[in-house]
Design a protein around this motif. Structure first.
Motif, mmCIF file in Angstrom:
data_model
loop_
_atom_site.group_PDB
_atom_site.id
_atom_site.type_symbol
_atom_site.label_atom_id
_atom_site.label_comp_id
_atom_site.label_asym_id
_atom_site.label_seq_id
_atom_site.Cartn_x
_atom_site.Cartn_y
_atom_site.Cartn_z
ATOM 1 N N ASP A 407 0.826 -1.206 0.000
ATOM 2 C CA ASP A 407 0.000 0.000 0.000
ATOM 3 C C ASP A 407 0.861 1.257 0.000
ATOM 4 O O ASP A 407 0.552 2.240 -0.699
ATOM 5 N N LEU A 408 1.939 1.258 0.772
ATOM 6 C CA LEU A 408 2.837 2.413 0.805
ATOM 7 C C LEU A 408 3.477 2.632 -0.560
ATOM 8 O O LEU A 408 3.746 3.772 -0.956
ATOM 9 N N ASN A 409 3.705 1.530 -1.282
ATOM 10 C CA ASN A 409 4.305 1.618 -2.610
ATOM 11 C C ASN A 409 3.314 2.126 -3.657
ATOM 12 O O ASN A 409 3.694 2.484 -4.764
ATOM 13 N N GLY A 410 2.033 2.108 -3.316
ATOM 14 C CA GLY A 410 1.017 2.557 -4.256
ATOM 15 C C GLY A 410 0.626 1.509 -5.278
ATOM 16 O O GLY A 410 0.088 1.833 -6.329
ATOM 17 N N GLY A 411 0.871 0.245 -4.989
ATOM 18 C CA GLY A 411 0.530 -0.838 -5.912
ATOM 19 C C GLY A 411 1.539 -1.958 -5.820
ATOM 20 O O GLY A 411 2.333 -2.034 -4.870
ATOM 21 N N GLU A 412 1.515 -2.858 -6.821
ATOM 22 C CA GLU A 412 2.386 -4.021 -6.801
ATOM 23 C C GLU A 412 3.856 -3.622 -6.682
ATOM 24 O O GLU A 412 4.313 -2.666 -7.323
ATOM 25 N N LEU A 413 4.598 -4.366 -5.875
ATOM 26 C CA LEU A 413 6.030 -4.149 -5.743
ATOM 27 C C LEU A 413 6.741 -4.669 -6.989
ATOM 28 O O LEU A 413 6.333 -5.663 -7.583
ATOM 29 N N THR A 414 7.808 -3.996 -7.393
ATOM 30 C CA THR A 414 8.525 -4.415 -8.590
ATOM 31 C C THR A 414 9.449 -5.589 -8.325
ATOM 32 O O THR A 414 9.787 -6.328 -9.237
ATOM 33 N N ASP A 415 9.857 -5.780 -7.074
ATOM 34 C CA ASP A 415 10.753 -6.887 -6.736
ATOM 35 C C ASP A 415 9.978 -7.957 -5.981
ATOM 36 O O ASP A 415 8.933 -7.694 -5.381
ATOM 37 N N ASP A 416 10.512 -9.183 -6.021
ATOM 38 C CA ASP A 416 9.887 -10.277 -5.299
ATOM 39 C C ASP A 416 10.080 -10.093 -3.791
ATOM 40 O O ASP A 416 11.039 -9.468 -3.343
ATOM 41 N N VAL A 417 9.156 -10.662 -3.020
ATOM 42 C CA VAL A 417 9.216 -10.564 -1.562
ATOM 43 C C VAL A 417 9.055 -11.953 -0.965
ATOM 44 O O VAL A 417 8.104 -12.676 -1.283
ATOM 45 N N ALA A 418 9.978 -12.324 -0.107
ATOM 46 C CA ALA A 418 9.850 -13.537 0.689
ATOM 47 C C ALA A 418 10.137 -13.166 2.139
ATOM 48 O O ALA A 418 11.081 -12.406 2.416
ATOM 49 N N VAL A 419 9.338 -13.678 3.061
ATOM 50 C CA VAL A 419 9.502 -13.397 4.494
ATOM 51 C C VAL A 419 9.313 -14.687 5.267
ATOM 52 O O VAL A 419 8.367 -15.447 5.002
ATOM 53 N N VAL A 420 10.197 -14.928 6.221
ATOM 54 C CA VAL A 420 10.108 -16.093 7.109
ATOM 55 C C VAL A 420 10.059 -15.575 8.548
ATOM 56 O O VAL A 420 10.831 -14.686 8.922
ATOM 57 N N LEU A 421 9.163 -16.143 9.358
ATOM 58 C CA LEU A 421 9.034 -15.730 10.752
ATOM 59 C C LEU A 421 9.141 -16.964 11.647
ATOM 60 O O LEU A 421 8.404 -17.936 11.485
ATOM 61 N N LEU A 422 10.091 -16.910 12.583
ATOM 62 C CA LEU A 422 10.259 -17.950 13.587
ATOM 63 C C LEU A 422 9.957 -17.348 14.955
ATOM 64 O O LEU A 422 10.481 -16.281 15.295
ATOM 65 N N ASP A 423 9.116 -18.037 15.747
ATOM 66 C CA ASP A 423 8.729 -17.536 17.067
ATOM 67 C C ASP A 423 9.111 -18.554 18.120
ATOM 68 O O ASP A 423 8.975 -19.776 17.935
ATOM 69 N N ARG A 424 9.567 -18.034 19.268
ATOM 70 C CA ARG A 424 9.798 -18.890 20.430
ATOM 71 C C ARG A 424 9.095 -18.288 21.645
ATOM 72 O O ARG A 424 9.367 -17.142 22.035
ATOM 73 N N ALA A 425 8.200 -19.038 22.208
ATOM 74 C CA ALA A 425 7.496 -18.615 23.422
ATOM 75 C C ALA A 425 8.176 -19.248 24.642
ATOM 76 O O ALA A 425 8.728 -20.339 24.541
ATOM 77 N N PRO A 426 8.146 -18.576 25.800
ATOM 78 C CA PRO A 426 8.815 -19.123 26.989
ATOM 79 C C PRO A 426 8.120 -20.392 27.467
ATOM 80 O O PRO A 426 6.952 -20.621 27.200
#
Length: 426
Positions: A407-426
């Protein structure tokens, strides 16, 4: 029978076209623009006596069908311009380069199909050679006609049918090719975005992948996560420069190599040096490179080793402090840039409870508003902090983060996006 069209009519028409375009006779094909909807037929037949074989023809709207004639394939190639929709080919013509005694009766047809793959072709033969005509259709002609049965009505209908059939065949072929490409891309995506091997680990895993450009299927980003028998969890994310199937295929090779080397016990500089060798052997040219981030999390989950090869550092969020970037002073060069490069392994403290986000640079290179300002690493940190303050985590955190960046970019991003999230709870 309709009134025949003399051969001179085609010659006059061709000469008029050359005069109108300023092209001297014999100086190459003419790029004429017929009226919208007008059909143009190129007749290729050798008739030394000059007796016409093509009668007067009208299209479905009653307009005359334009006619060009060529006595051999050399003339045909010169007259085969973009405004020709259909070819009427005499199968009795000799094919260029055909050896004496060669038994390929359709050699001339094969030559024309190679010469004009986008044009509809009607094969012309004698009434006693129907088998040869049928074989011509099997080879690639849209239909066949008998020389001694030609009349204007039959030929006009055959031309219209051949043109429409060619269009239909072309559309069907393109659809089939598109489906095959989509299937191949889907297989490549499965190679880029694997199922993590985390059996026995208490860490929670989430990932999100979004190709750049609207309707694109894949790019050069890739990631993976595995747990080795000693309890260490290894995570990786990478980016091959460029977009498309070739970059995706190289990303798949690097990801598979990383998983195999990791399970074999390699990590840090030794692992990245070996991956660079894989890249150097598999890339198409020396300008192709890949960035990479690897993290190996200790079995107790409280510390990790970090290696960066030209890649942005992960973002960590702990319960007792704001989200921030992990240290990246020891960032080494991207894979494939320096032959004898080294990638130091930095030891980082994670703490008892944390969320670790690995991402590719497509997430931080999008624009912010209408100006030239980029989101950048600081912008991403601020964005994630806001989302964490709203109580978001896991898949929802990734979805809203990528959505807000878009949305901040105003539309589709020109580059690919990959995101990985790892969580550890106590």
């Amino acid at each position: 029978m309709p009134v025949p069209v003399p051969r001179q009519r085609a010659a006059v028409e061709s000469g008029q076209a050359r005069a109108a375009s300023g092209t001297p006779a014999g100086q190459g094909p003419v790029r004429t623009k017929p009226q919208a909807g007008t059909l143009t037929l190129l007749v290729i037949e050798d008739d030394p006596a000059g007796s016409p074989i093509v009668p007067e023809m009208l299209d479905a709207a009653g307009r005359p069908i334009r006619l060009r004639t060529a006595r051999n394939l050399t003339e045909a190639e010169r007259l085969l311009t973009d405004d020709v929709q259909c070819i009427l080919l005499d199968l009795a013509l000799p094919a260029p380069g055909r050896a004496a005694g060669e038994n390929d009766e359709l050699a001339v047809l094969r030559h024309v199909l190679h010469l004009a793959p986008r044009h509809a072709v009607l094969a012309l033969t004698t009434s006693g050679d129907a088998e040869r005509g049928a074989e011509a259709v099997r080879v690639g002609a849209q239909d066949y006609l008998f020389r001694d049965e030609l009349d204007g009505r039959l030929l006009s209908r055959a031309i219209r049918y051949a043109v429409e059939r060619k269009r239909s065949d072309t559309a069907e072929r393109r659809l089939t090719e598109s489906k095959l490409r989509a299937q191949e891309n889907a297989r490549l995506e499965r190679g880029l975005l694997p199922t993590p091997l985390l059996e026995g680990s208490s860490l929670r895993f989430a990932a999100r992948y979004r190709p750049g450009r609207s309707r694109a299927l894949l790019g050069g980003d890739f990631y993976d996560t595995v747990r080795t028998p000693d309890g260490t969890v290894h995570a990786m994310i990478g980016d091959v420069c460029g977009h498309g199937p070739d970059e995706a295929a190289l990303g798949v090779e690097l990801r598979i190599a990383w998983r195999a080397l990791t399970l074999a016990g390699l990590c840090g500089d030794q692992l990245l040096s070996t991956l660079q060798q894989v890249l150097e052997h598999e890339r198409e040219n020396d300008e192709i490179f890949a960035t990479l981030c690897t993290v190996d999390i200790a079995p107790d989950g409280r510390r990790a080793g970090l290696c960066l090869a030209g890649h942005p550092p992960p973002l960590i969020a702990r319960r007792d402090r704001p989200a921030e970037l992990l240290p990246y002073d020891g960032n080494g060069p991207a894979l494939g840039l320096l032959t004898h490069a080294r990638w130091p392994r930095t030891q980082v403290e994670l703490g008892p409870s944390w969320s670790l986000m690995l991402y590719t640079d497509g997430l931080i290179e999008g624009r912010v508003g209408q100006g030239r300002e980029r989101l950048g690493q600081d912008g991403l940190v601020a964005l994630v902090r806001r989302r964490l303050a709203e109580g978001l985590n896991g898949e929802e955190l990734l979805r809203t983060t990528v959505g807000e960046v878009r949305d901040l970019n105003g539309g589709e991003l020109t580059d690919d996006v990959a995101v990985v999230l790892l969580d550890r709870a106590p």
